[in-house]
Write a protein that holds these residues in place. Structure first.
Motif, PDB file in Angstrom:
ATOM      1  N   CYS A  97       0.832  -1.202   0.000  1.00 62.42           N
ATOM      2  CA  CYS A  97       0.000   0.000   0.000  1.00 62.42           C
ATOM      3  C   CYS A  97       0.864   1.249   0.000  1.00 62.42           C
ATOM      4  N   LEU A 119      -4.147  -0.650   8.926  1.00 64.63           N
ATOM      5  CA  LEU A 119      -4.251  -1.411   7.683  1.00 64.63           C
ATOM      6  C   LEU A 119      -3.666  -2.807   7.841  1.00 64.63           C
ATOM      7  N   ALA A 136     -10.558   0.170   7.487  1.00 60.40           N
ATOM      8  CA  ALA A 136      -9.612   1.220   7.865  1.00 60.40           C
ATOM      9  C   ALA A 136     -10.314   2.579   7.928  1.00 60.40           C
ATOM     10  N   PHE A 153      -4.425   0.223  -1.968  1.00 61.09           N
ATOM     11  CA  PHE A 153      -4.058  -1.023  -1.300  1.00 61.09           C
ATOM     12  C   PHE A 153      -4.120  -2.165  -2.309  1.00 61.09           C
TER      13      PHE A 153
END
Length: 304
Positions: A97, A119, A136, A153
């Motif tokens: 990410c 995350l 998140a 992500f």
């Protein structure tokens, strides 16, 4: 009759002025020294904080290499809200990410650290990147911060070489192949994290079996006051396709992409994450899916 010469008194004012000048210079020198020491301490603290908030090592597999670069903001503190990360998921897949918290100060850096840890936590049980970002988002809203964060992500499957991706208000990614093809992955996405409860993030699926590279980045790399983001992304694509066709190592690809930030005039911090892959899935020789997962766990380097 003798004449007396008039006596002249030596004035003391010049001596006093010289003493005052030396005293003032000494005081200014001491202040400058203290300022330099404070600046040095500030830079060391900022660099140490940023090092601790970014991974020391990114995961990699035979056939898949990774590299990243971070550049601090050129105004304010030398810390900011941009980050990159990569780690291994419980099922053997890899997660990557890149994100950007609004601002470049201590608060932005603190929120960035919370989002990055969050995350990692939610990705361990989520089914896909869209669910990771949704959880998140709820987590950041629960913290009560006034800041928001953008993020891309990815979930990489080492067996099928499928790449699943989701975006939360983040800048598009860029890809290029060894055959000279390239593109800007401006996939469908949702709002930045921390704005709207219950936000949904669509998932895009693509395959990385063809040799080339996929690059995640932040807007500090591709956008500036007089440098539109479309031009920045196109410039990154040009750098990327030239490097991929020339067999450039991922570390050099990341450095080359980061140099685009010097053209934009952007004063914000910037981050780049490169996934560079060879001609085919590294685990293709492993016929059993369970065996491939076991190999993936053995070959991935754990993050720092």
């Amino acid at each position: 009759m003798s004449r007396r010469r008039p006596t002249r008194s030596t004035p003391s004012a010049p001596a006093t002025s010289a003493d005052d000048l030396l005293t003032t210079l000494g005081r200014l020198t001491a202040q400058a020294r203290r300022g330099a020491e404070l600046q040095h301490a500030r830079v060391e603290l900022a660099e140490a904080l940023q090092r601790e908030m970014l991974p020391a090592v990114l995961p990699a597999l035979p056939g898949l290499r990774t590299a990243a670069r971070y550049a601090p903001a050129r105004t304010g503190l030398d810390i900011g809200g941009d980050w990159y990360d990569g780690f291994t998921l419980p099922d053997g897949a890899l997660a990557f990410c890149v994100g950007d918290v609004q601002g470049h100060d201590v608060e932005a850096a603190a929120i960035m650290g919370q989002v990055r840890i969050g995350l990692r936590a939610v990705a361990a049980t989520a089914t896909d990147p869209g669910q990771v970002l949704s959880r998140a988002n709820d987590l950041l809203l629960s913290v009560g911060s006034s800041l928001f964060a953008t993020c891309s992500f990815l979930r990489f499957d080492p067996v099928t070489w499928e790449l699943q991706s989701a975006r939360a208000g983040h800048v598009a990614s860029v890809w290029a192949t060894a055959g000279g093809r390239w593109g800007i992955a401006e996939d469908a996405g949702g709002l930045p994290l921390g704005i709207q409860p219950g936000e949904v993030y669509p998932v895009t699926r693509r395959n990385l079996a063809e040799a080339g590279a996929f690059v995640l980045l932040t807007d500090g790399v591709v956008e500036g006051p007089s440098f539109p983001i479309d031009k920045g992304l196109a410039t990154v694509a040009e750098v990327l396709v030239t490097g991929v066709c020339g067999g450039t190592a991922p570390e050099e690809l990341a450095a080359g992409v980061m140099k685009v930030a010097e053209l934009t005039g952007h004063s914000d911090d910037a981050a780049v994450l490169v996934l560079s892959h060879d001609a085919g899935p590294a685990e293709a020789v492993v016929r059993a899916r369970g065996g491939a997962r076991r190999v993936a766990r053995l070959t991935v380097r754990p993050p720092g």
